[in-house]
Design a protein around this motif. Structure first.
Motif, PDB file in Angstrom:
ATOM      1  N   UNK A  22       5.682   5.397 -37.687  1.00  0.00           N
ATOM      2  CA  UNK A  22       6.993   5.104 -38.253  1.00  0.00           C
ATOM      3  C   UNK A  22       6.992   5.401 -39.742  1.00  0.00           C
ATOM      4  N   UNK A  23       8.173   5.447 -40.311  1.00  0.00           N
ATOM      5  CA  UNK A  23       8.301   5.650 -41.749  1.00  0.00           C
ATOM      6  C   UNK A  23       8.192   4.305 -42.464  1.00  0.00           C
ATOM      7  N   UNK A  24       7.486   4.298 -43.581  1.00  0.00           N
ATOM      8  CA  UNK A  24       7.124   3.031 -44.195  1.00  0.00           C
ATOM      9  C   UNK A  24       8.121   2.517 -45.222  1.00  0.00           C
ATOM     10  N   UNK A  38      11.621  14.068 -39.283  1.00  0.00           N
ATOM     11  CA  UNK A  38      12.005  15.365 -38.756  1.00  0.00           C
ATOM     12  C   UNK A  38      10.851  16.156 -38.180  1.00  0.00           C
ATOM     13  N   UNK A  39       9.642  15.570 -38.206  1.00  0.00           N
ATOM     14  CA  UNK A  39       8.469  16.253 -37.660  1.00  0.00           C
ATOM     15  C   UNK A  39       8.291  15.975 -36.177  1.00  0.00           C
ATOM     16  N   UNK A  40       8.534  14.727 -35.785  1.00  0.00           N
ATOM     17  CA  UNK A  40       8.375  14.316 -34.390  1.00  0.00           C
ATOM     18  C   UNK A  40       9.496  13.367 -34.001  1.00  0.00           C
ATOM     19  N   UNK A  41       9.852  13.391 -32.732  1.00  0.00           N
ATOM     20  CA  UNK A  41      10.770  12.403 -32.170  1.00  0.00           C
ATOM     21  C   UNK A  41      10.065  11.666 -31.049  1.00  0.00           C
ATOM     22  N   UNK A  42      10.166  10.339 -31.077  1.00  0.00           N
ATOM     23  CA  UNK A  42       9.594   9.492 -30.032  1.00  0.00           C
ATOM     24  C   UNK A  42      10.745   8.785 -29.339  1.00  0.00           C
ATOM     25  N   UNK A  49      18.752  13.322 -40.205  1.00  0.00           N
ATOM     26  CA  UNK A  49      17.845  14.425 -39.903  1.00  0.00           C
ATOM     27  C   UNK A  49      16.511  14.282 -40.626  1.00  0.00           C
ATOM     28  N   UNK A  50      16.495  13.603 -41.758  1.00  0.00           N
ATOM     29  CA  UNK A  50      15.256  13.431 -42.514  1.00  0.00           C
ATOM     30  C   UNK A  50      14.403  12.289 -41.989  1.00  0.00           C
ATOM     31  N   UNK A  51      14.924  11.542 -41.035  1.00  0.00           N
ATOM     32  CA  UNK A  51      14.204  10.413 -40.454  1.00  0.00           C
ATOM     33  C   UNK A  51      15.159   9.293 -40.126  1.00  0.00           C
ATOM     34  N   UNK A  52      14.893   8.578 -39.027  1.00  0.00           N
ATOM     35  CA  UNK A  52      15.775   7.477 -38.677  1.00  0.00           C
ATOM     36  C   UNK A  52      15.532   6.981 -37.268  1.00  0.00           C
TER      37      UNK A  52
END
Length: 781
Positions: A718-720, A665-669, A644-647
């Motif tokens: 993306x998350x870095x 958790x802010x946006x889903x692509x 849920x926090x990112x993935x």
């Protein structure tokens, strides 16, 4: 009579006559007797709460109601000058070994280990932990909750298990390995086996409930089957470390309590602390630490969100106290509470200032360097979700500082008492006669192990498993149990964390703060020799409120020199304030579990930490899966990483491949295929072509079935660095919190044979031949 200074106790049979016939009247052998500790050795329940400052619990004057801590204090002793190391893994290592954290290689958290002896995260075999010493003397032993002592390259389900709890003297372990976990979707182990929670948040699952239930079950079973054998139970919940998760009704109990902000809260707490006598009547409230805003300077639109952050935290701590109460009730029901030494350390360091100056709905956003995305409007829109399964929240620095009242600074700042002073309670009615009193002698977390051994009548072992032991560096606290005026015996103690350092010696403290916890990223630090040292005479200045360095320069110089002597003695030097470099295994000099640019995973593998899987960030990569689809089609997750926090997740939806990237958790692509995977054996592939131009950028995702493109789309960003501290990578299912709620189901209804991860660009044939996969598997042996 056993000699217990060499462990295991040698099995040396007594000399005597050996007869030929067992019926011979001269045949005599002593009966077999189980190994037990000396008569009178108590049960021990050691409780360590996570990330709680001195001024949080009502037992020490704080606003968070902790009636069970107060219950223990009423019949026990409150230690008002007890200290930790200012950070998680180091405190736990010092607690469990009786040696300073650098002495056992834990100068920092395991994720920042280097190859230096004081920072390599490897406990030497010359420093046997307390649990092993007790276990080898006949104690039953168990650990529940947080570990965070395993070197990161040894945290996969394949071990090695040398430094896991069951490798360190605990018969039983139920908990998690990392620094934090999702309280709604924890990553749990039983022993060395990954296990899943019994349900979801919707089913009523919550980790605090689960941990206390397992601990109670174990204690009852132990006393039912081994009533004559004492136990050592180490209970270390993930609470109250972020994410601050708690059922809503616990947070709602504090509605409106914190609306006047952290400055007013510090004043109220300070007054209560004097009333309780946990600080002297003449103590001074220290000033707000530099960089922390005044409550009056906070924008009005942000204040309700900040107040809710603190309501959630307070409910979290009260809920944790409630579960400690359940353990106490269980001991009382077993009629052993008064025979059990209960040691409760309320915090493994000061309160955490790692949530940024405004707090966060998802702490990974802040830790990932994207704090600017969480505007007041964004957080206000989610105010009712704070603490719930959708959140990964942390409170603002101002609240952390208030939780450390009356001291300066917070967690990570080992120089000042705000980072290191934690309220501690010892309850043992049958062990000492004093009750409801305070003890003001200086003590440190390394003192717990020798205290327990002295209570059990056990010596410090000289040899364990054939290895000569380094002497325990702590000082037993037992001398103070029935003598409030006894001269303190722990006269000297160094402190160091992230270059923040200090020394206590006979009432004086010399300290220097080097790094500020909430200043992360590219931040220039001064040279160590340029740090400004402060001097406090805590014999008359309890809170370190009056810097007297200018008045006593010779005393400051003496203490600075003493700090350096202690630092050399305990492997503190070389000092290491690097942050980014220590986060990278290559520059830090620690091993990595996976290497190269290709990794092969198989169906059914799961609960793989991010350290167990190739880093798929800031680069192009592909995910290729060999799947079997039954007649009628398949649904569910092929491979997923994060939560849920990112993935990210590659799955089948309505039989069609789909790839979803969850950005904090802010946006889903999402990218969806236009075709379904037909029944039979097929390859499903997702190729991600990174845009480049820095870290955390976007890229093009393309989906393939058997090498044919069936869909594409752009992932905006993306998350870095890291999806989370505890969410995992799973093949053929997704455990933990979901990357997306788009699934029709999580478990894949067909079969995932294998998944290959490839980093960088390939030959773009979009298929992996069987011989290629075999070559990879052989190369990884």
């Amino acid at each position: 009579m056993h000699s217990r200074d060499v462990l295991p106790i040698p099995d040396i049979p007594a000399p005597g006559l050996t007869t030929y016939d067992a019926k011979d009247p001269d045949t005599r052998y002593p009966p077999i007797t189980p190994l037990l500790p000396p008569q009178g050795a108590p049960n021990v329940l050691l409780v360590l709460i996570d990330d709680v400052g001195f001024g949080a619990s009502s037992a020490f004057g704080g606003p968070c109601q902790t009636p069970n801590f107060e219950r223990l204090a009423k019949q026990g002793l409150k230690y008002t000058r007890f200290h930790t190391t200012a950070l998680c893994s180091p405190t736990r290592s010092a607690l469990l070994t009786g040696r300073n954290h650098h002495s056992v290689g834990m100068g920092n958290i395991t994720e920042l280990a280097t190859s230096a002896p004081g920072n390599n995260s490897i406990w030497p075999n010359t420093c046997a932990p307390l649990a092993r010493t007790l276990n080898l003397n006949g104690y039953s032993t168990a650990q529940f909750g947080k570990c965070h002592e395993v070197p990161v390259w040894e945290t996969s389900p394949m071990g090695p298990y040398r430094q896991w709890p069951t490798g360190m003297g605990f018969d039983y372990f139920y908990g998690f390995l990392g620094g934090e976990t999702n309280q709604w979707y924890p990553a749990l182990y039983e022993g060395t086996t990954p296990v899943e929670p019994w349900g979801t948040p919707e089913d009523g699952y919550y980790l605090n409930d689960d941990l206390s239930a397992h601990a109670i079950k174990w204690m009852r079973q132990q006393k039912a089957l081994m009533p004559d054998r004492p136990f050592f139970a180490y209970y270390a919940p993930g609470a109250t470390h972020a994410p601050h998760h708690v059922p809503k009704d616990w947070a709602d109990k504090y509605h409106g309590v914190f609306d006047d902000g952290w400055d007013a809260l510090r004043e109220r707490t300070f007054a209560r602390q004097k009333e309780l006598g946990v600080i002297p009547a003449d103590a001074e409230l220290t000033e707000r630490s530099p960089g922390i805003p005044a409550w009056d300077d906070i924008a009005d639109e942000l204040k309700p969100v900040l107040a809710r952050q603190m309501e959630v935290y307070a409910g979290f701590l009260e809920n944790t106290d409630h579960h400690i109460g359940e353990l106490l009730d269980a001991l009382e029901d077993l009629h052993i509470l008064e025979d059990t030494m209960v040691i409760t350390i309320i915090g493994d360091n000061g309160a955490s200032a790692e949530g940024s100056l405004q707090g966060t709905f998802n702490e990974m956003i802040t830790l990932g360097g994207f704090a600017a995305l969480e505007t007041a409007d964004v957080m206000a829109a989610k105010i009712d979700q704070f603490g719930g399964p959708e959140a990964y929240n942390h409170y603002a620095v101002g609240w952390a500082h208030a939780m450390d009242t009356p001291y300066q600074w917070t967690k990570q700042v080992a120089s000042h008492f705000g980072g290191t002073r934690n309220g501690t309670i010892v309850h043992w009615p049958h062990g000492f006669s004093a009750s409801g009193e305070t003890r003001d002698q200086f003590h440190h977390v390394i003192d717990i192990a020798p205290t327990v051994l002295e209570a059990a009548g056990l010596p410090h072992p000289t040899f364990v498993n054939g290895v000569m032991q380094k002497p325990i560096e702590g000082v037993a606290m037992n001398y103070s149990f029935d003598d409030a005026s006894a001269p303190e015996r722990h006269e000297t103690q160094y402190f160091e964390m992230f270059g923040n350092r200090g020394i206590y010696h006979k009432g004086w403290t010399a300290v220097t703060k080097h790094r500020t916890p909430w200043e992360t990223g590219a931040h220039e630090l001064p040279a160590f020799d340029d740090d400004v040292w402060e001097l406090y005479d805590t014999r008359s200045d309890w809170t370190q409120a009056r810097d007297v360095a200018a008045e006593f320069p010779d005393k400051l110089h003496d203490l600075q020199r003493l700090w350096l002597i202690e630092a050399v003695k305990y492997n503190v030097v070389p000092l290491d304030d690097r942050f980014v470099e220590r986060g990278l295994p290559e520059s830090a000099g620690r091993p990595t579990l996976v290497h190269g640019k290709r990794q092969l995973l198989f169906g059914g593998m799961g609960r793989l930490t991010e350290n167990s899987v190739l880093m798929m960030k800031n680069t192009s990569f592909s995910l290729t899966a060999q799947v079997k689809v039954p007649e009628g089609g398949a649904e569910g997750v092929i491979v997923a990483q994060g939560g849920v926090s990112g993935g990210q997740s590659l799955y089948l939806k309505d039989g069609k491949p789909k790839y979803t990237y969850n950005f904090f958790g802010l946006d889903e692509y999402s990218v969806a295929a236009s075709e379904a995977v037909p029944p039979g054996d097929h390859q499903v592939r997702m190729e991600f072509t990174y845009d480049g131009g820095g870290v955390g950028k976007g890229g093009e995702a393309t989906l393939y079935i058997d090498g044919n493109a069936v869909g594409s789309g752009h992932i905006e960003r993306t998350e870095a660095f890291l999806f989370s501290a505890d969410e995992t990578c799973d093949v053929g299912n997704e455990f933990g919190s979901p990357v997306t709620t788009d699934y029709s189901q999580r478990e894949f209804s067909g079969e995932v044979e294998w998944v290959e991860i490839d980093l960088g660009l390939d030959d773009h044939n979009h298929l992996i031949r069987p011989e290629d996969r075999v070559n990879l598997a052989m190369a990884l042996q």
